[in-house]
Design a protein around this motif. Structure first.
Motif, PDB file in Angstrom:
ATOM      1  N   LEU A 106       0.939  -1.174   0.042  1.00 28.52           N
ATOM      2  CA  LEU A 106       0.080  -0.018  -0.006  1.00 28.52           C
ATOM      3  C   LEU A 106       0.767   1.247   0.145  1.00 28.52           C
ATOM      4  CD1 LEU A 106      -2.788   1.348   0.338  1.00 28.52           C
ATOM      5  CD2 LEU A 106      -2.392   1.368   2.789  1.00 28.52           C
ATOM      6  N   VAL A 107       0.678   2.111  -1.011  1.00 29.51           N
ATOM      7  CA  VAL A 107       1.599   3.276  -1.065  1.00 29.51           C
ATOM      8  C   VAL A 107       0.575   4.539  -0.763  1.00 29.51           C
ATOM      9  CG1 VAL A 107       2.916   4.737  -2.236  1.00 29.51           C
ATOM     10  CG2 VAL A 107       3.062   2.295  -2.734  1.00 29.51           C
ATOM     11  N   LEU A 108       1.022   5.399   0.417  1.00 32.46           N
ATOM     12  CA  LEU A 108      -0.159   6.515   0.764  1.00 32.46           C
ATOM     13  C   LEU A 108       1.002   7.813   0.648  1.00 32.46           C
ATOM     14  CD1 LEU A 108      -1.557   4.861   3.886  1.00 32.46           C
ATOM     15  CD2 LEU A 108      -2.519   5.272   1.851  1.00 32.46           C
ATOM     16  N   VAL A 147       3.002  16.559   6.675  1.00 33.80           N
ATOM     17  CA  VAL A 147       3.402  16.693   7.887  1.00 33.80           C
ATOM     18  C   VAL A 147       2.384  16.860   8.852  1.00 33.80           C
ATOM     19  CG1 VAL A 147       4.933  18.056   9.669  1.00 33.80           C
ATOM     20  CG2 VAL A 147       5.613  17.486   7.343  1.00 33.80           C
ATOM     21  N   GLY A 148       1.912  16.064   9.884  1.00 32.06           N
ATOM     22  CA  GLY A 148       1.145  16.331  10.706  1.00 32.06           C
ATOM     23  C   GLY A 148      -0.065  15.181  10.683  1.00 32.06           C
ATOM     24  N   GLU A 149       0.012  14.706   9.199  1.00 30.94           N
ATOM     25  CA  GLU A 149      -1.234  13.561   8.998  1.00 30.94           C
ATOM     26  C   GLU A 149      -0.742  12.272   9.553  1.00 30.94           C
ATOM     27  OE1 GLU A 149      -3.330  15.810   5.176  1.00 30.94           O
ATOM     28  OE2 GLU A 149      -1.730  14.188   4.787  1.00 30.94           O
ATOM     29  N   SER A 150      -1.561  11.535   9.665  1.00 29.23           N
ATOM     30  CA  SER A 150      -1.231   9.982   9.988  1.00 29.23           C
ATOM     31  C   SER A 150      -1.898   8.906   9.329  1.00 29.23           C
ATOM     32  CB  SER A 150      -1.427   9.988  11.765  1.00 29.23           C
ATOM     33  OG  SER A 150      -2.984  10.148  11.954  1.00 29.23           O
ATOM     34  N   VAL A 151      -1.518   7.909   9.750  1.00 24.62           N
ATOM     35  CA  VAL A 151      -2.129   6.533   9.104  1.00 24.62           C
ATOM     36  C   VAL A 151      -2.204   5.544  10.533  1.00 24.62           C
ATOM     37  CG1 VAL A 151      -1.656   4.597   7.702  1.00 24.62           C
ATOM     38  CG2 VAL A 151      -0.894   6.932   6.980  1.00 24.62           C
ATOM     39  N   MET A 152      -3.438   5.109  10.429  1.00 21.78           N
ATOM     40  CA  MET A 152      -3.666   3.947  11.648  1.00 21.78           C
ATOM     41  C   MET A 152      -3.425   2.738  11.018  1.00 21.78           C
ATOM     42  SD  MET A 152      -4.663   5.845  13.941  1.00 21.78           S
ATOM     43  CE  MET A 152      -5.370   4.317  15.188  1.00 21.78           C
ATOM     44  N   ILE A 153      -2.730   1.936  11.825  1.00 26.27           N
ATOM     45  CA  ILE A 153      -2.685   0.474  11.557  1.00 26.27           C
ATOM     46  C   ILE A 153      -3.424  -0.194  12.572  1.00 26.27           C
ATOM     47  CG2 ILE A 153      -0.795  -1.480  11.359  1.00 26.27           C
ATOM     48  CD1 ILE A 153       1.109   0.824  10.848  1.00 26.27           C
ATOM     49  N   GLY A 154      -4.556  -0.879  12.317  1.00 23.61           N
ATOM     50  CA  GLY A 154      -5.337  -1.525  13.357  1.00 23.61           C
ATOM     51  C   GLY A 154      -6.005  -0.236  14.121  1.00 23.61           C
ATOM     52  N   ASP A 155      -6.269  -0.584  15.181  1.00 22.86           N
ATOM     53  CA  ASP A 155      -6.973   0.436  16.098  1.00 22.86           C
ATOM     54  C   ASP A 155      -6.198   0.969  16.865  1.00 22.86           C
ATOM     55  OD1 ASP A 155      -9.701  -0.242  14.928  1.00 22.86           O
ATOM     56  OD2 ASP A 155     -10.051  -1.745  16.555  1.00 22.86           O
TER      57      ASP A 155
END
Length: 76
Positions: free
Chosen positions: A2-4, A8-16
């Motif tokens: 997966l490429v996202l 800066v300041g943004e995030s990605v969730m991995i699971g909960d």
């Protein structure tokens, strides 16, 4: 894979429970912040691979010692 794209300041969730936050960039280096449960082990990939290799070598050594012990018992 997966490429996202994140700013800066943004995030990605991995699971909960795991959040990966882009803290900044400096040239070709990206600074990441990770929020995760304390019991979650987080390692750089090169460290993870080095530990895996060391464990494999240790396991191989134990197997060789076991083989030697069997050989010695048969030949004593």
């Amino acid at each position: 894979m997966l490429v996202l794209s994140r700013k800066v300041g943004e995030s990605v969730m991995i699971g909960d429970q795991i959040e990966l936050i882009v803290l900044g960039t400096e040239g070709d280096t990206v600074k990441l912040g990770i929020i995760a449960p304390q019991e979650q082990r987080i390692l750089r990939k090169e460290i993870h691979l080095a530990i895996k290799e060391a464990n494999k070598e240790a396991s191989d050594s134990v197997a060789k010692i076991g083989d030697l012990s069997k050989f010695m018992k048969k030949n004593i």
